[in-house]
Structure formats: structure tokens, C-alpha cells
Design a protein around this motif. Structure first.
Motif, PDB file in Angstrom:
ATOM      1  N   VAL A   1     -33.152  -9.745   5.830  1.00  0.00           N
ATOM      2  CA  VAL A   1     -34.256  -8.773   5.893  1.00  0.00           C
ATOM      3  C   VAL A   1     -34.067  -7.822   7.065  1.00  0.00           C
ATOM      4  CG1 VAL A   1     -36.739  -8.497   6.186  1.00  0.00           C
ATOM      5  CG2 VAL A   1     -35.848 -10.345   4.757  1.00  0.00           C
ATOM      6  N   GLY A   2     -33.724  -8.383   8.236  1.00  0.00           N
ATOM      7  CA  GLY A   2     -33.506  -7.530   9.398  1.00  0.00           C
ATOM      8  C   GLY A   2     -32.356  -6.565   9.188  1.00  0.00           C
ATOM      9  N   GLY A   3     -31.269  -7.044   8.556  1.00  0.00           N
ATOM     10  CA  GLY A   3     -30.122  -6.181   8.298  1.00  0.00           C
ATOM     11  C   GLY A   3     -30.454  -5.042   7.351  1.00  0.00           C
TER      12      GLY A   3
ATOM     13  N   PHE B   1     -33.389  -3.653   6.734  1.00  0.00           N
ATOM     14  CA  PHE B   1     -34.281  -2.673   7.358  1.00  0.00           C
ATOM     15  C   PHE B   1     -33.605  -1.935   8.508  1.00  0.00           C
ATOM     16  CE2 PHE B   1     -37.491  -4.861   4.933  1.00  0.00           C
ATOM     17  CZ  PHE B   1     -38.415  -3.867   4.660  1.00  0.00           C
ATOM     18  N   ALA B   2     -32.642  -2.579   9.158  1.00  0.00           N
ATOM     19  CA  ALA B   2     -31.889  -1.888  10.205  1.00  0.00           C
ATOM     20  C   ALA B   2     -31.054  -0.764   9.600  1.00  0.00           C
ATOM     21  CB  ALA B   2     -30.999  -2.874  10.954  1.00  0.00           C
ATOM     22  N   VAL B   3     -30.403  -1.044   8.465  1.00  0.00           N
ATOM     23  CA  VAL B   3     -29.624  -0.011   7.772  1.00  0.00           C
ATOM     24  C   VAL B   3     -30.540   1.117   7.302  1.00  0.00           C
ATOM     25  CG1 VAL B   3     -28.231   0.478   5.730  1.00  0.00           C
ATOM     26  CG2 VAL B   3     -27.794  -1.588   7.074  1.00  0.00           C
ATOM     27  N   ALA B   4     -31.721   0.734   6.768  1.00  0.00           N
ATOM     28  CA  ALA B   4     -32.676   1.757   6.343  1.00  0.00           C
ATOM     29  C   ALA B   4     -33.127   2.601   7.530  1.00  0.00           C
ATOM     30  CB  ALA B   4     -33.880   1.085   5.680  1.00  0.00           C
ATOM     31  N   GLY B   5     -33.251   1.944   8.703  1.00  0.00           N
ATOM     32  CA  GLY B   5     -33.656   2.672   9.898  1.00  0.00           C
ATOM     33  C   GLY B   5     -32.644   3.719  10.323  1.00  0.00           C
ATOM     34  N   LEU B   6     -31.361   3.448  10.087  1.00  0.00           N
ATOM     35  CA  LEU B   6     -30.328   4.428  10.431  1.00  0.00           C
ATOM     36  C   LEU B   6     -30.487   5.703   9.610  1.00  0.00           C
ATOM     37  CD1 LEU B   6     -27.156   2.153  10.743  1.00  0.00           C
ATOM     38  CD2 LEU B   6     -28.405   3.282  12.605  1.00  0.00           C
ATOM     39  N   PHE B   7     -30.875   5.557   8.343  1.00  0.00           N
ATOM     40  CA  PHE B   7     -31.078   6.732   7.496  1.00  0.00           C
ATOM     41  C   PHE B   7     -32.339   7.492   7.918  1.00  0.00           C
ATOM     42  CE2 PHE B   7     -28.331   4.144   4.781  1.00  0.00           C
ATOM     43  CZ  PHE B   7     -27.439   5.097   4.325  1.00  0.00           C
ATOM     44  N   VAL B   8     -33.334   6.763   8.416  1.00  0.00           N
ATOM     45  CA  VAL B   8     -34.591   7.407   8.798  1.00  0.00           C
ATOM     46  C   VAL B   8     -34.478   8.072  10.170  1.00  0.00           C
ATOM     47  CG1 VAL B   8     -37.026   7.006   9.353  1.00  0.00           C
ATOM     48  CG2 VAL B   8     -35.969   5.835   7.403  1.00  0.00           C
ATOM     49  N   PHE B   9     -33.909   7.346  11.153  1.00  0.00           N
ATOM     50  CA  PHE B   9     -33.880   7.837  12.531  1.00  0.00           C
ATOM     51  C   PHE B   9     -32.577   8.543  12.910  1.00  0.00           C
ATOM     52  CE2 PHE B   9     -36.670   4.020  12.601  1.00  0.00           C
ATOM     53  CZ  PHE B   9     -37.856   4.656  12.929  1.00  0.00           C
TER      54      PHE B   9
ATOM     55  N   PHE C   1     -36.333  -1.904  14.742  1.00  0.00           N
ATOM     56  CA  PHE C   1     -36.965  -2.002  13.422  1.00  0.00           C
ATOM     57  C   PHE C   1     -36.457  -3.223  12.674  1.00  0.00           C
ATOM     58  CE2 PHE C   1     -37.654   0.043   9.079  1.00  0.00           C
ATOM     59  CZ  PHE C   1     -39.015  -0.203   9.103  1.00  0.00           C
ATOM     60  N   GLY C   2     -35.142  -3.453  12.721  1.00  0.00           N
ATOM     61  CA  GLY C   2     -34.546  -4.592  12.032  1.00  0.00           C
ATOM     62  C   GLY C   2     -34.989  -5.916  12.615  1.00  0.00           C
ATOM     63  N   VAL C   3     -35.035  -6.015  13.951  1.00  0.00           N
ATOM     64  CA  VAL C   3     -35.447  -7.267  14.608  1.00  0.00           C
ATOM     65  C   VAL C   3     -36.899  -7.589  14.287  1.00  0.00           C
ATOM     66  CG1 VAL C   3     -35.919  -8.343  16.839  1.00  0.00           C
ATOM     67  CG2 VAL C   3     -33.762  -7.119  16.479  1.00  0.00           C
ATOM     68  N   LEU C   4     -37.773  -6.584  14.353  1.00  0.00           N
ATOM     69  CA  LEU C   4     -39.197  -6.829  14.097  1.00  0.00           C
ATOM     70  C   LEU C   4     -39.450  -7.244  12.650  1.00  0.00           C
ATOM     71  CD1 LEU C   4     -40.882  -3.931  16.127  1.00  0.00           C
ATOM     72  CD2 LEU C   4     -40.716  -6.346  16.733  1.00  0.00           C
TER      73      LEU C   4
END
Length: 235
Positions: A41-43, A45-53, A66-69
Motif C-alpha cells: 500500500v505504501g509503495g 501511494f508513494a508512486v502515485a505521489g511522484l505523479f502528483v508532486f 505520503f507512502g509511509v502514512l
């Protein structure tokens, strides 16, 4: 200035450790399962965070946070469900297991354990809520149904035609409700009375309860595991 950890935080950590120990007894792979949930799950969302941020320094930092949380949130949700399931498994079949489960009902439910019992440890508990009066029996199904029938007559006289009286037998047989589904079964019952009527019923039941003998403590360990696990999940 003192830098000691606040007592509430220490208490929550202690409850989490206790819940993990309880769960580990019946769910031996719980540690590996939680780690996998955190990584997957963390991985994701972390990848998704790279596309967002974005992929710059700020973007990578935010993606990691984002991934850790989200990974930790997934761990808490999965741990809560498995801890509760493990706690139910450990107390199922013990005297008073249904009472332990009913004590976890949230605000708005009045639970009175062991309002009636036999020498063979067949027990009837009572829950009063918006659905009316709910009599919950645990023990030998044949004896419990007779005990429930006797209690139903008493409570119908108290509640009259306006207050429904429901009967629930805890068990794994036909027409019975499993311990793990007991609270959900009760919470899904149709709400038929108002809070004011609920208070009035409780006042009338006090007179009935005052005439009863004191309930004996069940033999064997008290089923407190479920309540401890749920407390830990609430933090």
C-alpha cells in the motif's frame, strides 16, 4: 522542562503490544502480513505521489511521506480486524464469551450480563437499545431456549405491547448467531423505540432485576481479550 513521554502515549503503546501478543497466539504470520500490507500500500501511494508532486526533491519527499502514512494506515486497519478476529477465536466457547462481546457495543446500548442462568452455566444476557429488549442466550441450545422463553414472558410483562422483545441464541447451529457476528446482528436490528422510551424501559427493569439472585462468576478465565484488543485499536 521534562521530556518524558506522556502517560496516555505509553498506555496506547502498551495496549498495542498486548493486542499484538494476543493476535500472535492464533495468527502466527501477523508480522509478515502487516509488513506486506505496509510495503504494497505504501509503495503504490508513494508512486502515485511522484505523479502528483513531481520527481524533484520536494516531490520525492512528499511521495515518501505520503507512502509511509498510507502504509501505516493500512497496517492499523488490517491489524484491527485481525486482532479482533483472533480475540474472538480465543474466547469462543468459554463461559461469558457473549457477555464479553456485548460489552463492546458502543454508546446507546445498555448491556446487563447474566440476568438468568442455570447451574450448567447456560446464561441469558440482556441488551436494551433502539430495537427494544434483546435477550441473548449462550450455552446448551436446548436449555438456553427454555431459559430465553421464561425470560421473554417476564420482559413482555414489563415492556407491554409497545416494546419488542427479541431472542438471540449464540452458537454455530441453524437459527443461531455466531459470536463473531453477534454485535453486528444486534446493531442491524430495526430501530422501533425512541430514546425516551428506552430510558423508561430501563427504569422498569430495575425493579425486575432487584428481585433476582446475584449471578455467579463463570468458572475459567474471563474473556477479556476482545475488549483489550478493541481498546488498542481505538488508541
Amino acid at each position: 522542562m521534562s521530556t518524558a513521554t506522556p502517560e496516555p502515549a505509553k498506555g496506547r503503546l502498551r495496549q498495542m503490544r498486548q493486542a499484538y501478543t494476543i493476535t500472535k497466539r492464533t495468527d502466527r504470520n501477523i508480522g509478515l502480513i502487516l509488513l506486506l500490507w505496509f510495503l504494497v500500500v505504501g509503495g503504490v501511494f508513494a508512486v502515485a505521489g511522484l505523479f502528483v508532486f513531481g520527481r524533484g526533491g520536494f516531490g520525492i519527499t512528499m511521495a515518501v511521506i505520503f507512502g509511509v502514512l498510507t502504509g501505516l494506515l493500512a497496517v492499523l486497519i488490517v491489524f484491527g480486524r485481525r486482532a479482533e478476529r483472533a480475540a474472538y477465536a480465543q474466547v469462543e466457547g468459554q463461559p461469558g464469551a457473549a457477555a464479553g462481546a456485548l460489552q463492546m457495543l458502543k454508546r446507546g446500548w445498555n448491556v446487563k450480563p447474566a440476568i438468568a442462568f442455570t447451574k450448567n452455566q447456560d446464561v441469558v444476557h440482556r441488551v436494551v437499545g433502539r430495537p427494544g429488549i434483546i435477550l441473548v442466550g449462550e450455552g446448551n441450545p436446548a436449555r438456553v431456549r427454555g431459559l430465553l422463553g421464561a425470560e421473554r414472558k417476564k420482559h413482555v410483562r414489563i415492556g407491554g405491547d409497545e416494546i419488542p422483545v427479541h431472542e438471540v441464541v449464540v452458537g454455530n447451529g441453524d437459527g443461531e448467531v455466531k459470536l463473531t457476528k453477534l454485535n453486528k446482528h444486534i446493531q442491524k436490528m430495526k430501530k422501533t423505540i425512541r430514546p425516551a422510551e428506552q430510558t423508561g424501559v430501563l427504569n422498569k427493569l430495575k425493579a425486575l432485576d432487584a428481585m433476582r439472585p446475584a449471578a455467579p462468576m463463570p468458572r475459567g478465565p474471563m474473556p477479556t481479550s476482545m475488549k483489550g484488543a478493541r481498546k488498542a485499536m481505538k488508541g
